[in-house]
Scaffold this motif. Structure first.
Motif, mmCIF file in Angstrom:
data_model
loop_
_atom_site.group_PDB
_atom_site.id
_atom_site.type_symbol
_atom_site.label_atom_id
_atom_site.label_comp_id
_atom_site.label_asym_id
_atom_site.label_seq_id
_atom_site.Cartn_x
_atom_site.Cartn_y
_atom_site.Cartn_z
ATOM 1 N N HIS A 139 64.022 39.157 14.220
ATOM 2 C CA HIS A 139 65.592 39.925 13.890
ATOM 3 C C HIS A 139 66.148 40.541 15.349
ATOM 4 C CE1 HIS A 139 62.661 43.494 15.956
ATOM 5 N NE2 HIS A 139 64.156 44.396 15.413
ATOM 6 N N HIS B 110 67.947 42.830 17.079
ATOM 7 C CA HIS B 110 67.832 43.441 17.313
ATOM 8 C C HIS B 110 68.167 42.988 19.615
ATOM 9 C CE1 HIS B 110 67.290 47.469 15.310
ATOM 10 N NE2 HIS B 110 69.097 47.586 15.311
ATOM 11 N N HIS C 200 65.015 41.503 20.854
ATOM 12 C CA HIS C 200 63.770 40.938 20.624
ATOM 13 C C HIS C 200 64.948 39.825 20.447
ATOM 14 C CE1 HIS C 200 61.255 43.095 18.040
ATOM 15 N NE2 HIS C 200 62.128 43.716 18.857
ATOM 16 N N HIS D 184 63.356 46.871 7.721
ATOM 17 C CA HIS D 184 63.521 47.582 9.383
ATOM 18 C C HIS D 184 65.113 47.484 9.950
ATOM 19 C CE1 HIS D 184 63.897 48.084 13.882
ATOM 20 N NE2 HIS D 184 64.595 47.262 14.225
ATOM 21 N N ASP E 39 59.840 44.397 13.469
ATOM 22 C CA ASP E 39 59.445 45.697 14.235
ATOM 23 C C ASP E 39 59.407 46.389 12.622
ATOM 24 O OD1 ASP E 39 60.307 45.803 16.881
ATOM 25 O OD2 ASP E 39 62.638 46.633 16.473
ATOM 26 N N HIS F 170 62.732 52.961 12.523
ATOM 27 C CA HIS F 170 61.395 52.436 12.621
ATOM 28 C C HIS F 170 60.595 53.272 11.920
ATOM 29 C CE1 HIS F 170 61.420 49.236 15.773
ATOM 30 N NE2 HIS F 170 62.643 49.689 16.624
#
Ligand SMILES: [Zn+2]
Length: 469
Positions: free
Chosen positions: A61, A63, A66, A169, A194, A415
């Motif tokens: 994903h 974020h 990541h 997420h 996540d 989360h």
């Protein structure tokens, strides 16, 4: 096959795992380290593998922790393919561009410092060049291959197949399932990415996953549980209404991705359900959050049933009659003329910079106002100081009294909490080994002891450790 851990190993950020089978080398995520001191140094350290030998990056994903080291990977010679969902690809572009901007600004400040204190030994810590630039981000976009669709397998090589499953997420987020054939044996390995919190608005809940032989699992909230979303929304409405009765404004420090869209969704719903004032003015005062909201609108394929239905009826899930998107600085400054009846959402979520700091400077001392924290705040940040009850704080060199009412609402997390993480693990059967990543030592220890008590084999890998599996 070999599995090695090059980030988020006994810590929460910097996700980066390498799977090697035959001649194929696959990286799962390539995230930035965030939140500590000496970040540029930490991120500039060698990856622990040769970037030019990597065939694929599979991105769970968008974020920053990541995807944030992808431009650095490309800068250091990566020539493979980056594979992710369409929504993650678009969001990662925004996130990486913002990250390059932050690094470029930091490098400019460092250059000034170095000029002024060239003889100071400590100055060696400051680098006048960013770890990567906007150009490096643009270059890395060339390596994004075709987008994947949830639950549709793709072949990475003759012996390796990858399938992305909705992780629930953030928009476009995925758990990644790899099937690997080596000789006559077939092994499966699941990377959780996540894991989402259930019942979130806009996106779907995490979907059921196939059983795997090996699992790499996040543990961010391994030692904590959240309040329910429903409870948190009620608290939010109560805090807003109470503030308006006192004649003030509400200020919400917010992250640009996911939290801002979620809040817009709940504010619209509150107005429609008559729980919030129809004439309430709402400002999304963050260029990045505005762009992220636009991207959310591009991806109805990721919506849950409720949002998909709204999309089908051409109804915008984020539309409020009195909503202003303020991209320009002048528009942001003008918000200060409004003294009551407004909700202002601005970055950064932990008040470590950004427009929220200007709003706090002008309003934190006003007892009729409120500041609502809806995100986690790490130690040392301004948000944490206010949450912990500081009487005064320093903003732009001025000491400001904290007289506004402070609320902390912790149920909006993207989360899964401790119980959901354990439930998630239970749902994937009994893997041969579970590797715990992306968590504090306490969170990992808490999940590890629970899993071991149920007869699971658990490993907590250190940085750059590798395992033959
Ligand atoms: Zn995430």
């Amino acid at each position: 096959m070999k599995l090695s851990f090059h980030g988020a190993a006994r810590e929460v950020t910097g996700s980066c795992f390498l799977l090697e089978s035959g001649n194929t080398k696959i990286l799962i995520d390539c995230g930035l380290y965030q939140g500590g001191k000496g970040l540029s140094e930490e991120n500039a350290k060698p990856f622990g593998f040769k970037p030019n030998e990597i065939d694929y990056v599979l991105l769970t994903h968008a974020h920053l922790d990541h995807c944030g080291r992808i431009p650095l990977l490309v800068k250091q010679g990566f020539k493979g393919k980056i594979i992710t969902t369409s929504a993650s690809r678009e969001l990662a572009k925004l996130v990486m561009l913002d990250s390059a901007h932050v690094h470029e600004e930091e490098a400019k400040r460092n250059a000034k410092h170095l000029k002024r204190y060239s003889r100071d030994k400590k100055s060696k810590r400051y680098s006048a060049s960013p770890i990567y630039s906007t150009l490096d981000v643009l270059n890395s976009l060339d390596y994004f291959g075709h987008n994947v669709v949830y639950e549709k397998s793709i072949k990475l090589s003759k012996n390796i197949t990858a399938t992305f499953f909705d992780a629930g997420h953030i928009l476009g987020s995925a758990s990644i399932f790899l099937e690997i054939k080596e000789g006559r044996s077939v092994k499966n390995i699941l990377f959780s990415g996540d894991i989402g919190n259930k019942n979130k608005p806009i996106i779907r809940d995490p979907v059921p996953l196939p059983q795997a032989d090996f699992v790499v699992m996040e543990t961010t909230y391994g030692d904590r549980s959240h309040k329910s979303i429903e409870e948190s929304v009620s608290e939010l409405y109560l805090a807003i209404n109470d503030t308006f009765k006192r004649g003030g404004n509400v200020y919400i420090p917010t992250f640009a991705l996911e939290r801002a869209q979620e809040l817009l969704f709940f504010l619209r719903e509150g107005v429609e359900q008559g729980k919030l004032a129809r004439n309430m003015q709402v400002f999304l005062d963050s260029p990045m959050a505005i762009s992220a909201t636009e991207i959310y609108k591009h991806h109805p394929e990721c919506y849950d049933e409720q949002s998909a239905k709204m999309f089908g009826q051409r109804k915008d899930p984020f539309a409020l009659s009195n909503l202003s998107f303020t991209r320009d600085v002048a528009e942001s400054i003008a918000i200060n003329n409004i003294k009551s009846g407004a909700v202002v959402m601005a970055g950064s979520g932990m008040c470590t910079g950004g427009r929220i700091c200007q709003h706090l400077k002008h309003n934190l001392w006003r007892e009729e106002c409120s500041v609502i924290f809806v995100s986690f705040a790490t130690e040392g940040t301004l948000a944490r100081k206010i949450i912990d009850g500081a009487r005064t704080v320093y903003l732009y060199g001025e000491e400001i009294d904290v007289r506004a009412k402070v609320y902390t609402i912790n149920g909006f997390s993207a989360h899964a909490g401790r119980d959901e993480l354990l439930e998630w693990h239970k749902s994937i059967g009994k893997p041969e080994t579970t590797f715990l990543v992306h968590g504090t030592p306490e969170a990992m220890a808490s999940i590890a002891s629970e899993l071991k008590a149920k007869g699971n084999s658990v490993k907590i890998p250190g940085l750059h450790e590798d395992y033959d599996i």
